[in-house]
Motif scaffolding. Structure first.
Motif, PDB file in Angstrom:
ATOM      1  N   PRO A   1      43.374  39.516  53.059  1.00  0.00           N
ATOM      2  CA  PRO A   1      44.146  38.608  52.208  1.00  0.00           C
ATOM      3  C   PRO A   1      43.252  37.646  51.440  1.00  0.00           C
ATOM      4  CG  PRO A   1      45.116  38.754  54.396  1.00  0.00           C
ATOM      5  CD  PRO A   1      43.798  39.465  54.466  1.00  0.00           C
ATOM      6  N   GLY A   2      43.503  37.529  50.149  1.00  0.00           N
ATOM      7  CA  GLY A   2      42.767  36.572  49.330  1.00  0.00           C
ATOM      8  C   GLY A   2      41.512  37.105  48.713  1.00  0.00           C
ATOM      9  N   ALA A   3      41.005  38.236  49.206  1.00  0.00           N
ATOM     10  CA  ALA A   3      39.726  38.735  48.695  1.00  0.00           C
ATOM     11  C   ALA A   3      39.835  39.150  47.238  1.00  0.00           C
ATOM     12  CB  ALA A   3      39.258  39.919  49.545  1.00  0.00           C
ATOM     13  N   GLY A   4      40.988  39.720  46.863  1.00  0.00           N
ATOM     14  CA  GLY A   4      41.124  40.187  45.497  1.00  0.00           C
ATOM     15  C   GLY A   4      41.277  39.079  44.475  1.00  0.00           C
ATOM     16  N   THR A   5      41.798  37.925  44.894  1.00  0.00           N
ATOM     17  CA  THR A   5      42.035  36.842  43.954  1.00  0.00           C
ATOM     18  C   THR A   5      40.967  35.774  44.007  1.00  0.00           C
ATOM     19  OG1 THR A   5      43.440  35.737  45.587  1.00  0.00           O
ATOM     20  CG2 THR A   5      44.531  37.202  44.021  1.00  0.00           C
ATOM     21  N   ALA A   6      40.251  35.666  45.103  1.00  0.00           N
ATOM     22  CA  ALA A   6      39.287  34.582  45.256  1.00  0.00           C
ATOM     23  C   ALA A   6      38.003  34.849  44.491  1.00  0.00           C
ATOM     24  CB  ALA A   6      38.975  34.363  46.741  1.00  0.00           C
ATOM     25  N   LEU A   7      37.658  36.110  44.271  1.00  0.00           N
ATOM     26  CA  LEU A   7      36.384  36.454  43.672  1.00  0.00           C
ATOM     27  C   LEU A   7      36.591  37.147  42.328  1.00  0.00           C
ATOM     28  CD1 LEU A   7      34.695  37.893  46.872  1.00  0.00           C
ATOM     29  CD2 LEU A   7      34.556  35.572  45.985  1.00  0.00           C
ATOM     30  N   PRO A   8      35.836  36.752  41.313  1.00  0.00           N
ATOM     31  CA  PRO A   8      36.010  37.392  40.002  1.00  0.00           C
ATOM     32  C   PRO A   8      35.411  38.787  39.959  1.00  0.00           C
ATOM     33  CG  PRO A   8      34.230  35.784  39.924  1.00  0.00           C
ATOM     34  CD  PRO A   8      34.855  35.667  41.287  1.00  0.00           C
ATOM     35  N   THR A   9      36.075  39.686  39.270  1.00  0.00           N
ATOM     36  CA  THR A   9      35.524  41.008  39.009  1.00  0.00           C
ATOM     37  C   THR A   9      34.572  40.903  37.820  1.00  0.00           C
ATOM     38  OG1 THR A   9      37.257  41.570  37.422  1.00  0.00           O
ATOM     39  CG2 THR A   9      37.703  42.022  39.762  1.00  0.00           C
ATOM     40  N   PRO A  10      33.739  41.932  37.564  1.00  0.00           N
ATOM     41  CA  PRO A  10      32.866  41.884  36.385  1.00  0.00           C
ATOM     42  C   PRO A  10      33.632  41.639  35.085  1.00  0.00           C
ATOM     43  CG  PRO A  10      32.150  43.633  37.846  1.00  0.00           C
ATOM     44  CD  PRO A  10      33.434  43.099  38.418  1.00  0.00           C
ATOM     45  N   THR A  11      34.821  42.230  34.951  1.00  0.00           N
ATOM     46  CA  THR A  11      35.631  42.007  33.743  1.00  0.00           C
ATOM     47  C   THR A  11      36.055  40.549  33.643  1.00  0.00           C
ATOM     48  OG1 THR A  11      36.463  44.275  33.803  1.00  0.00           O
ATOM     49  CG2 THR A  11      37.720  42.682  32.519  1.00  0.00           C
ATOM     50  N   GLU A  12      36.416  39.963  34.765  1.00  0.00           N
ATOM     51  CA  GLU A  12      36.802  38.551  34.766  1.00  0.00           C
ATOM     52  C   GLU A  12      35.620  37.647  34.477  1.00  0.00           C
ATOM     53  OE1 GLU A  12      40.548  38.860  37.911  1.00  0.00           O
ATOM     54  OE2 GLU A  12      38.499  38.547  38.654  1.00  0.00           O
ATOM     55  N   VAL A  13      34.432  38.010  34.986  1.00  0.00           N
ATOM     56  CA  VAL A  13      33.237  37.230  34.673  1.00  0.00           C
ATOM     57  C   VAL A  13      32.977  37.254  33.174  1.00  0.00           C
ATOM     58  CG1 VAL A  13      30.738  37.068  34.954  1.00  0.00           C
ATOM     59  CG2 VAL A  13      32.174  37.540  36.940  1.00  0.00           C
ATOM     60  N   LEU A  14      33.130  38.424  32.563  1.00  0.00           N
ATOM     61  CA  LEU A  14      32.945  38.539  31.123  1.00  0.00           C
ATOM     62  C   LEU A  14      33.921  37.634  30.376  1.00  0.00           C
ATOM     63  CD1 LEU A  14      31.864  39.770  28.527  1.00  0.00           C
ATOM     64  CD2 LEU A  14      33.352  41.743  28.904  1.00  0.00           C
ATOM     65  N   ARG A  15      35.166  37.616  30.813  1.00  0.00           N
ATOM     66  CA  ARG A  15      36.154  36.745  30.171  1.00  0.00           C
ATOM     67  C   ARG A  15      35.770  35.277  30.315  1.00  0.00           C
ATOM     68  NH1 ARG A  15      39.981  33.997  32.368  1.00  0.00           N
ATOM     69  NH2 ARG A  15      39.947  35.189  34.312  1.00  0.00           N
ATOM     70  N   LEU A  16      35.284  34.907  31.500  1.00  0.00           N
ATOM     71  CA  LEU A  16      34.864  33.522  31.720  1.00  0.00           C
ATOM     72  C   LEU A  16      33.672  33.153  30.843  1.00  0.00           C
ATOM     73  CD1 LEU A  16      35.211  33.454  35.618  1.00  0.00           C
ATOM     74  CD2 LEU A  16      36.661  32.248  33.971  1.00  0.00           C
ATOM     75  N   VAL A  17      32.763  34.108  30.649  1.00  0.00           N
ATOM     76  CA  VAL A  17      31.620  33.866  29.771  1.00  0.00           C
ATOM     77  C   VAL A  17      32.096  33.672  28.337  1.00  0.00           C
ATOM     78  CG1 VAL A  17      29.554  34.918  28.761  1.00  0.00           C
ATOM     79  CG2 VAL A  17      29.926  35.022  31.231  1.00  0.00           C
ATOM     80  N   ARG A  18      33.025  34.501  27.888  1.00  0.00           N
ATOM     81  CA  ARG A  18      33.567  34.359  26.533  1.00  0.00           C
ATOM     82  C   ARG A  18      34.272  33.020  26.362  1.00  0.00           C
ATOM     83  NH1 ARG A  18      34.350  38.439  22.972  1.00  0.00           N
ATOM     84  NH2 ARG A  18      36.316  37.467  22.335  1.00  0.00           N
ATOM     85  N   ASP A  19      35.020  32.599  27.367  1.00  0.00           N
ATOM     86  CA  ASP A  19      35.698  31.307  27.289  1.00  0.00           C
ATOM     87  C   ASP A  19      34.694  30.171  27.126  1.00  0.00           C
ATOM     88  OD1 ASP A  19      38.101  32.588  27.585  1.00  0.00           O
ATOM     89  OD2 ASP A  19      38.351  32.079  29.711  1.00  0.00           O
ATOM     90  N   ARG A  20      33.606  30.265  27.855  1.00  0.00           N
ATOM     91  CA  ARG A  20      32.583  29.215  27.757  1.00  0.00           C
ATOM     92  C   ARG A  20      31.844  29.267  26.417  1.00  0.00           C
ATOM     93  NH1 ARG A  20      34.108  29.757  32.595  1.00  0.00           N
ATOM     94  NH2 ARG A  20      33.709  28.231  34.247  1.00  0.00           N
ATOM     95  N   ALA A  21      31.693  30.471  25.877  1.00  0.00           N
ATOM     96  CA  ALA A  21      31.072  30.595  24.563  1.00  0.00           C
ATOM     97  C   ALA A  21      31.937  29.929  23.497  1.00  0.00           C
ATOM     98  CB  ALA A  21      30.844  32.068  24.228  1.00  0.00           C
TER      99      ALA A  21
END
Length: 212
Positions: free
Chosen positions: A113-133
């Motif tokens: 429980p929680g493992a899938g939502t607590a940690l970002p996937t590579p796709t989510e990391v990319l989205r976070l990088v774009r948001d910061r850009a």
């Protein structure tokens, strides 16, 4: 002085440098942090909880570095992002696993429980990088389209990831003068700079702003 939580995470990270995660014992992590094992369980609940916290800290540290790279570089933000991504992936196996999605058996891989939502996937990391850009462009007086800037940062990020997955070979020793330096030995910076310049100079009629 670090908190008990930070000391425990430091102890777990130190143990992971020499042992596979399956061999890291909670009692040793607690001893390394100079706290009781009960304190460790109070903080994280289980070894799986410790693993999630350890990986989350690696993700937060990488993203904080992204913000620093984009914020201080001005027009060279994408290049600084690429440099930071390569350094971070080389320096921390957890960051590399987060960015690439490639988890070895020796690394913690939280389940349950929680493992899938607590940690970002590579796709989510990319989205976070774009948001910061995009956030880094707010308030700047620049003719460049913010979406184009985010796309350029994505290109730089993906190029850096390819370098993290397949690092360059070390250069030939100086004493072997007859050994020509292969392309893979050359620094990553000129290659990234060229690709970024190309992406900015080529006009496109497509409304698409993301790379598949």
């Amino acid at each position: 002085m670090p908190s008990a939580r930070e000391a425990l995470l430091d102890s777990a990270r130190s143990a992971l440098r020499t042992l596979p995660w399956t061999s890291v014992r909670m009692v040793d992590v607690a001893a390394g942090a100079r706290v009781s094992r009960q304190t460790l369980y109070n903080e994280f609940g289980s070894k799986d909880g410790l693993a999630r916290a350890l990986i989350r800290r690696a993700a937060d540290g990488y993203l904080a570095g992204v913000e620093r790279a984009l914020g201080r570089a001005g027009g060279e933000g994408p290049l600084e992002l690429a440099r930071w991504t390569v350094r971070a992936a080389r320096g921390d196996v957890l960051v590399k696993a987060l960015l690439t999605g490639v988890w070895g058996d020796h690394l913690p891989a939280p389940k349950g429980p929680g493992a899938g939502t607590a940690l970002p996937t590579p796709t989510e990391v990319l989205r976070l990088v774009r948001d910061r850009a995009l956030a880094a462009r707010e308030g700047e007086s620049s003719p460049r389209d913010p979406a184009e800037h985010a796309l350029t940062c994505e290109i730089a990020f993906r190029l850096a990831l390819s370098y993290a997955l397949v690092p360059a070979e070390p250069p030939c020793p100086p004493r072997r003068a007859q050994c020509a330096e292969p392309d893979s030995c050359r620094p990553i910076t000129p290659m990234i700079t060229k690709e970024i310049d190309t992406s900015l100079s080529v006009e496109t009629t497509s409304s698409r702003k993301t790379i598949p």
